[in-house]
Design an enzyme around this catalytic site. Structure first.
Site, PDB file in Angstrom:
ATOM      1  N   GLY A  40      -2.749  21.045  16.918  1.00 34.96           N
ATOM      2  CA  GLY A  40      -3.080  20.092  15.723  1.00 34.96           C
ATOM      3  C   GLY A  40      -4.383  20.724  14.706  1.00 34.96           C
ATOM      4  O   GLY A  40      -4.599  20.198  13.691  1.00 34.96           O
ATOM      5  N   GLU A  41      -5.029  21.697  15.218  1.00 33.34           N
ATOM      6  CA  GLU A  41      -6.060  22.290  14.252  1.00 33.34           C
ATOM      7  C   GLU A  41      -5.288  22.754  12.886  1.00 33.34           C
ATOM      8  O   GLU A  41      -4.407  23.376  12.781  1.00 33.34           O
ATOM      9  CB  GLU A  41      -6.872  23.223  14.891  1.00 33.34           C
ATOM     10  CG  GLU A  41      -7.693  22.678  16.248  1.00 33.34           C
ATOM     11  CD  GLU A  41      -8.325  23.774  16.955  1.00 33.34           C
ATOM     12  OE1 GLU A  41      -8.317  24.973  16.685  1.00 33.34           O
ATOM     13  OE2 GLU A  41      -9.201  23.410  17.981  1.00 33.34           O
ATOM     14  N   ARG A  98     -16.243   2.679   1.458  1.00 33.62           N
ATOM     15  CA  ARG A  98     -16.629   1.263   1.591  1.00 33.62           C
ATOM     16  C   ARG A  98     -17.595   1.086   2.632  1.00 33.62           C
ATOM     17  O   ARG A  98     -18.360   0.080   2.348  1.00 33.62           O
ATOM     18  CB  ARG A  98     -15.121   0.316   1.967  1.00 33.62           C
ATOM     19  CG  ARG A  98     -14.606   0.399   0.774  1.00 33.62           C
ATOM     20  CD  ARG A  98     -13.104  -0.590   0.893  1.00 33.62           C
ATOM     21  NE  ARG A  98     -12.367   0.207   1.666  1.00 33.62           N
ATOM     22  CZ  ARG A  98     -10.995  -0.094   2.132  1.00 33.62           C
ATOM     23  NH1 ARG A  98     -10.725  -1.251   1.784  1.00 33.62           N
ATOM     24  NH2 ARG A  98     -10.215   0.531   2.791  1.00 33.62           N
ATOM     25  N   GLN A  99     -17.957   2.116   3.586  1.00 32.07           N
ATOM     26  CA  GLN A  99     -19.182   1.933   4.630  1.00 32.07           C
ATOM     27  C   GLN A  99     -20.246   2.685   3.551  1.00 32.07           C
ATOM     28  O   GLN A  99     -20.359   3.782   4.132  1.00 32.07           O
ATOM     29  CB  GLN A  99     -18.904   2.443   5.826  1.00 32.07           C
ATOM     30  CG  GLN A  99     -17.863   1.516   6.763  1.00 32.07           C
ATOM     31  CD  GLN A  99     -17.762   1.990   8.079  1.00 32.07           C
ATOM     32  OE1 GLN A  99     -16.929   2.880   8.219  1.00 32.07           O
ATOM     33  NE2 GLN A  99     -18.339   1.022   8.938  1.00 32.07           N
ATOM     34  N   HIS A 132     -15.909   3.937  -4.926  1.00 30.56           N
ATOM     35  CA  HIS A 132     -15.975   2.518  -4.764  1.00 30.56           C
ATOM     36  C   HIS A 132     -17.300   1.954  -5.147  1.00 30.56           C
ATOM     37  O   HIS A 132     -17.252   0.790  -5.509  1.00 30.56           O
ATOM     38  CB  HIS A 132     -15.935   2.450  -3.142  1.00 30.56           C
ATOM     39  CG  HIS A 132     -15.909   1.003  -2.650  1.00 30.56           C
ATOM     40  ND1 HIS A 132     -15.039  -0.056  -3.201  1.00 30.56           N
ATOM     41  CD2 HIS A 132     -17.098   0.514  -1.922  1.00 30.56           C
ATOM     42  CE1 HIS A 132     -15.631  -1.096  -2.709  1.00 30.56           C
ATOM     43  NE2 HIS A 132     -16.594  -0.839  -2.018  1.00 30.56           N
ATOM     44  N   ASP A 171     -13.740  -9.612  -6.663  1.00 25.95           N
ATOM     45  CA  ASP A 171     -14.934  -9.855  -5.696  1.00 25.95           C
ATOM     46  C   ASP A 171     -16.136  -9.589  -6.516  1.00 25.95           C
ATOM     47  O   ASP A 171     -16.031  -9.033  -7.707  1.00 25.95           O
ATOM     48  CB  ASP A 171     -14.809  -9.026  -4.431  1.00 25.95           C
ATOM     49  CG  ASP A 171     -14.808  -7.577  -4.444  1.00 25.95           C
ATOM     50  OD1 ASP A 171     -15.055  -7.134  -5.719  1.00 25.95           O
ATOM     51  OD2 ASP A 171     -14.065  -6.960  -3.768  1.00 25.95           O
ATOM     52  N   LYS A 194     -14.775 -13.757  -3.103  1.00 26.02           N
ATOM     53  CA  LYS A 194     -13.829 -13.461  -2.007  1.00 26.02           C
ATOM     54  C   LYS A 194     -14.943 -13.353  -0.794  1.00 26.02           C
ATOM     55  O   LYS A 194     -16.122 -12.881  -0.868  1.00 26.02           O
ATOM     56  CB  LYS A 194     -13.441 -12.184  -2.268  1.00 26.02           C
ATOM     57  CG  LYS A 194     -12.629 -11.374  -1.038  1.00 26.02           C
ATOM     58  CD  LYS A 194     -12.246 -10.159  -1.495  1.00 26.02           C
ATOM     59  CE  LYS A 194     -13.063  -8.839  -1.042  1.00 26.02           C
ATOM     60  NZ  LYS A 194     -12.587  -7.567  -1.495  1.00 26.02           N
ATOM     61  N   ARG A 196     -15.025 -11.956   3.088  1.00 24.91           N
ATOM     62  CA  ARG A 196     -14.277 -11.061   3.961  1.00 24.91           C
ATOM     63  C   ARG A 196     -14.832 -11.360   5.480  1.00 24.91           C
ATOM     64  O   ARG A 196     -15.971 -11.072   5.879  1.00 24.91           O
ATOM     65  CB  ARG A 196     -14.605  -9.604   3.628  1.00 24.91           C
ATOM     66  CG  ARG A 196     -13.538  -8.617   4.001  1.00 24.91           C
ATOM     67  CD  ARG A 196     -14.179  -7.259   3.749  1.00 24.91           C
ATOM     68  NE  ARG A 196     -13.128  -6.448   2.764  1.00 24.91           N
ATOM     69  CZ  ARG A 196     -11.964  -6.115   2.790  1.00 24.91           C
ATOM     70  NH1 ARG A 196     -11.470  -6.210   3.857  1.00 24.91           N
ATOM     71  NH2 ARG A 196     -11.406  -6.053   1.612  1.00 24.91           N
ATOM     72  N   ASP A 220      -9.289  -3.983  -9.807  1.00 21.71           N
ATOM     73  CA  ASP A 220     -10.109  -3.577  -8.708  1.00 21.71           C
ATOM     74  C   ASP A 220      -9.958  -2.130  -8.528  1.00 21.71           C
ATOM     75  O   ASP A 220      -9.157  -1.223  -9.161  1.00 21.71           O
ATOM     76  CB  ASP A 220      -9.317  -3.827  -7.496  1.00 21.71           C
ATOM     77  CG  ASP A 220     -10.434  -4.358  -6.098  1.00 21.71           C
ATOM     78  OD1 ASP A 220     -11.426  -3.765  -6.217  1.00 21.71           O
ATOM     79  OD2 ASP A 220     -10.038  -4.883  -5.419  1.00 21.71           O
TER      80      ASP A 220
END
Ligand code: R5P
Length: 313
Positions: A40-41, A98-99, A132, A171, A194, A196, A220
């Site tokens: 899978g590499e 988003r983090q 973001h 938001d 909003k 979450r 958004d």
């Protein structure tokens, strides 16, 4: 620039966009081959000479995010070791964004981690579209040109000439983006409050601003699970909004986003091709506007060391 030759390559995330960008630039897309080792590499082979070239690698880190991110890193490493003079990572959609802060204890800041990975792999510059959060630019210690798809998406709505319009942010974090749209459409601004409670659980609680009897465009940066925009759409209708349009730069569209959008039955859902819609385009739910010219012109200007800021507006 040693040879002053521009080369554009695409990862496997959005080759169609890369081809359209090359067609705008009047050049052929560079030849690169991607394969997998049995475990899978990722393996990459670039078939064009890049020594001394100004190389642009187009790859949104869209789902499957880890695959596409790793492929970008391997591609950067590949052209760096092939002696490219300068490498620009063109990331139409920057995942893991988003983090971008520690919202609570013992959580990572993945946006910074990914910025570090891209830089360490060997990118000299980054070209991104509607990050973001704009401050993610500062997570890189290399130049970042941050483009906005607003012009592309706004041209669609300007043609519709929708009366009695209000632009709504789903938001608080999206107010700046929605305000920019409202200003350019000469519309009022409203905000959905909003809450979450998890990555998938969102509740639209209040609407700040007047939406009763108005036509609304919900703006958004991305539609991921679709919860934010469809919850917001539901709340707007409850508050008396008439037509409700959804508008987002990045159509991430994961989980049951399609189903949610179908159920919400917006008057239209307008997105860009920063992420390919693939079979989802056949749902008939989306109007897609291309960012090919925006990215192509930015690449042309970066290559010629011309100002890119004219494209920011
Ligand atoms: C949130 O901060 C973002 O701007 C989007 O509203 C959100 O990430 C969209 O995610 P979903 O479609 O899963 O609600």
């Amino acid at each position: 620039m040693a040879k002053n030759v521009m080369q554009v390559f695409s990862g496997s995330a959005n080759p169609d966009l890369a081809k359209r960008v090359c067609s705008y630039l009047g050049i052929d897309l560079g030849r690169a081959e991607f394969s997998r080792f049995p475990d899978g590499e990722i393996d990459v082979k670039v078939h064009d000479d890049v020594r001394g070239c100004d190389v642009f690698l187009i790859q949104p880190t869209a789902p499957p995010v880890n695959e596409h991110l790793m492929e970008l890193l391997v591609l950067i490493d590949c052209v760096r070791r092939a002696s490219a003079e300068r490498i620009t990572a063109v990331i139409p959609y920057f995942g893991y964004a988003r983090q971008d802060r520690k919202a609570e204890g013992r959580v990572p800041i993945t946006a910074k981690l990914v910025a570090n990975l891209i830089t360490t792999a060997g990118a000299d510059r980054v070209l991104a579209v509607d990050l973001h959060a704009p401050q993610i630019q500062g997570f890189f210690d290399i130049p970042v040109d941050h483009l906005h798809a607003a012009k592309v998406l706004l041209s669609h709505f300007k043609k519709l000439d929708i009366p009695n319009l209000v632009v709504v942010s789903p938001d608080v974090g999206g107010i700046k983006m929605a305000r920019a749209y409202a200003k350019r459409l000469g519309a009022e601004l409203a905000i959905v409050d909003k809450r979450r409670s998890g990555p998938k659980d969102v509740e639209a609680v209040h609407v700040i601003g007047d939406v009763d009897g108005r036509n609304a465009i919900l703006v958004d940066d991305m539609i991921s699970t679709g919860t934010s925009v469809t919850e917001a759409a539901r709340t707007l209708r409850e508050r008396g909004a008439r037509k409700v349009y959804l508008c987002a730069t990045h159509a991430v569209l994961c989980a049951d986003a399609l189903e949610k959008i179908r159920r919400a039955s917006p008057d239209a859902t307008v997105v860009t091709d920063s992420i390919p819609l693939g079979a989802k385009a056949e749902s008939g739910l989306f109007t897609v506007r291309s960012i090919d010219t925006l990215i192509g012109e930015a690449i042309r200007r970066i290559h010629r060391s011309e100002s890119v800021s004219v494209l920011f507006n």
